[in-house]
Design a protein around this motif. Structure first.
Motif, PDB file in Angstrom:
ATOM      1  N   GLY A  86      33.217  50.397  27.977  1.00  0.00           N
ATOM      2  CA  GLY A  86      34.580  50.062  27.352  1.00  0.00           C
ATOM      3  C   GLY A  86      35.000  50.239  26.076  1.00  0.00           C
ATOM      4  O   GLY A  86      34.043  50.868  25.171  1.00  0.00           O
ATOM      5  N   ALA A  87      36.177  50.221  25.829  1.00  0.00           N
ATOM      6  CA  ALA A  87      36.773  50.644  24.380  1.00  0.00           C
ATOM      7  C   ALA A  87      37.772  49.623  24.197  1.00  0.00           C
ATOM      8  O   ALA A  87      38.609  49.037  24.933  1.00  0.00           O
ATOM      9  N   GLY A  88      38.446  49.475  22.980  1.00  0.00           N
ATOM     10  CA  GLY A  88      39.519  48.551  22.534  1.00  0.00           C
ATOM     11  C   GLY A  88      40.793  49.591  22.845  1.00  0.00           C
ATOM     12  O   GLY A  88      40.672  50.710  22.816  1.00  0.00           O
ATOM     13  N   GLY A  89      41.776  48.980  22.943  1.00  0.00           N
ATOM     14  CA  GLY A  89      43.011  49.640  23.416  1.00  0.00           C
ATOM     15  C   GLY A  89      43.378  50.408  22.327  1.00  0.00           C
ATOM     16  O   GLY A  89      44.168  51.475  22.661  1.00  0.00           O
ATOM     17  N   HIS A  90      43.015  50.601  20.990  1.00  0.00           N
ATOM     18  CA  HIS A  90      43.455  50.972  20.008  1.00  0.00           C
ATOM     19  C   HIS A  90      43.002  52.489  19.764  1.00  0.00           C
ATOM     20  O   HIS A  90      43.313  53.327  19.065  1.00  0.00           O
ATOM     21  N   VAL A  91      41.776  52.926  20.555  1.00  0.00           N
ATOM     22  CA  VAL A  91      41.157  54.139  20.420  1.00  0.00           C
ATOM     23  C   VAL A  91      42.091  55.011  21.114  1.00  0.00           C
ATOM     24  O   VAL A  91      42.671  55.075  22.066  1.00  0.00           O
ATOM     25  N   PRO A  92      41.982  56.582  20.534  1.00  0.00           N
ATOM     26  CA  PRO A  92      43.071  57.460  20.898  1.00  0.00           C
ATOM     27  C   PRO A  92      42.637  58.122  22.261  1.00  0.00           C
ATOM     28  O   PRO A  92      43.504  59.008  22.580  1.00  0.00           O
ATOM     29  N   TYR A  93      41.409  57.903  22.657  1.00  0.00           N
ATOM     30  CA  TYR A  93      41.083  58.721  23.903  1.00  0.00           C
ATOM     31  C   TYR A  93      41.107  57.568  25.151  1.00  0.00           C
ATOM     32  O   TYR A  93      40.928  56.384  24.879  1.00  0.00           O
ATOM     33  N   ASP A  94      41.427  58.164  26.355  1.00  0.00           N
ATOM     34  CA  ASP A  94      41.582  57.296  27.331  1.00  0.00           C
ATOM     35  C   ASP A  94      40.496  57.507  28.560  1.00  0.00           C
ATOM     36  O   ASP A  94      40.724  56.603  29.672  1.00  0.00           O
ATOM     37  N   ASP A  95      39.519  58.297  28.549  1.00  0.00           N
ATOM     38  CA  ASP A  95      38.708  58.281  29.390  1.00  0.00           C
ATOM     39  C   ASP A  95      37.210  58.639  28.955  1.00  0.00           C
ATOM     40  O   ASP A  95      37.098  58.804  27.501  1.00  0.00           O
ATOM     41  N   LEU A  96      36.025  58.920  29.687  1.00  0.00           N
ATOM     42  CA  LEU A  96      34.828  59.100  29.145  1.00  0.00           C
ATOM     43  C   LEU A  96      34.645  60.585  28.564  1.00  0.00           C
ATOM     44  O   LEU A  96      34.185  60.607  27.491  1.00  0.00           O
TER      45      LEU A  96
END
Length: 325
Positions: free
Chosen positions: A131-141
């Motif tokens: 998982g990642a925070g919603g703030h990161v600029p990437y949307d996939d692995l």
């Protein structure tokens, strides 16, 4: 390197290879009306929630001895492990575990591994979610791995240092040629999810509940599930293998008793914990938490642990982790 097994196939294979007694455990009289079930993490974490469901189910049966979940957090599960390891082998102290036990041994937190206990039963399997925070600029692995390669060892990633959540990212890094900046977080998955949502970390393992409910508002992102198949609860999240990373990683939870506990007590508790796993409503309640019910009895569970420990030790030796540095 095999860090986890494909549990459905492994359970069937082990069950076929290991001779299991079909004789019901004889009734035993324990010196307690309620046994303490040590969960070596804080309340509200995944393990405490899962075994809280077991506590409720067992208390609703006619089992002569009930159970009470007692959380003993500290040392990435090590403090609770030490308390359980030193308990009297009278059937009144049980220990709820997953692969943290062998990771603690690798990291020198404990001087014993799974075979410092009497295996009772494997009960559930919960795949990890990247998982990642919603703030990161990437949307996939793919975007996450590209960012990690552009900034090796710099992306803040929440883990419980030396625990299974840490080992997840170590192994993902080994598989993908990436490295991360590990940020120690207390409170298990719940703590990491808070850190992801308030942007104090960028990456971390998340649980099924968060993956299902906290992505719609953009607070979290889920890139992959470390399982053989997609989960029907989050069918849009691909597996790592689909994305080209040959890796499974799950928390496989079960019950142990202190070393030297008589076999008839081991069998008694194995049957007590098996009963809820055969109830459809119980299985559904665990599934709602993202957890599959997967039962193995004492001999099969011991065989599974032996195989699983070998995979972890081989990986630790190759990566020169912990006591193998």
């Amino acid at each position: 390197m095999k860090l986890t097994t494909t549990l459905k196939a492994t359970a069937a294979a082990i069950a076929a290879l290991v001779a299991v007694s079909t004789t019901p455990a004889q009734a035993v009289e324990l010196p307690c009306s309620t046994a303490k079930l040590i969960v070596p993490w804080g309340p509200g974490g995944g393990t405490a929630v899962i075994f809280g469901i077991f506590e409720k189910a067992i208390d609703a049966t006619d089992a002569p001895t009930k159970i009470k979940v007692v959380t003993v957090p500290g040392q990435g599960g090590g403090q609770g492990a030490k308390e359980a390891h030193g308990a009297k082998p009278d059937g009144c102290t049980l220990f709820a575990i997953h692969q943290h036990l062998v990771v603690n041994y690798i990291n020198g937190v404990t001087d014993f591994s799974w075979d410092g206990f009497e295996p009772v039963a494997m009960l559930t399997d919960t795949p990890e979610i990247i998982g990642a925070g919603g703030h990161v600029p990437y949307d996939d692995l793919e975007g996450m791995l590209a960012a990690a390669k552009d900034a090796p060892g710099e992306i803040p990633t929440g883990v419980s240092m030396g625990a299974t959540s840490h080992f997840l990212w170590i192994m993902l890094g080994a598989k993908t040629g990436t490295d991360f900046a590990y940020v120690p977080f207390q409170g298990g998955t719940a703590g990491r999810i808070t850190g992801l949502m308030n942007a104090s970390i960028d990456l971390g393992g998340i649980n099924m509940a968060a993956a299902r409910t906290q992505r719609d508002d953009g607070a979290l992102k889920a890139f992959a599930i470390a399982a053989d198949e997609r989960s029907p609860l989050i069918p849009d999240v691909p597996t790592l293998k689909e994305l080209g990373v040959d890796m499974n990683y799950s928390l496989t939870r079960g019950i142990m008793l202190p070393k030297g506990t008589p076999p008839e007590i081991v069998e008694y508790w194995a049957e007590v914990f098996k009963s809820p796993t055969e109830d459809a409503a119980f299985v559904e309640e665990q599934a709602a938490k993202g957890t599959e019910v997967l039962y193995l009895g004492p001999q099969e569970y011991a065989a599974w642990w032996k195989d699983t420990e070998t995979g972890f030790l081989d990986a630790a030796k190759e990566l020169k982790v912990g006591r193998f540095q």
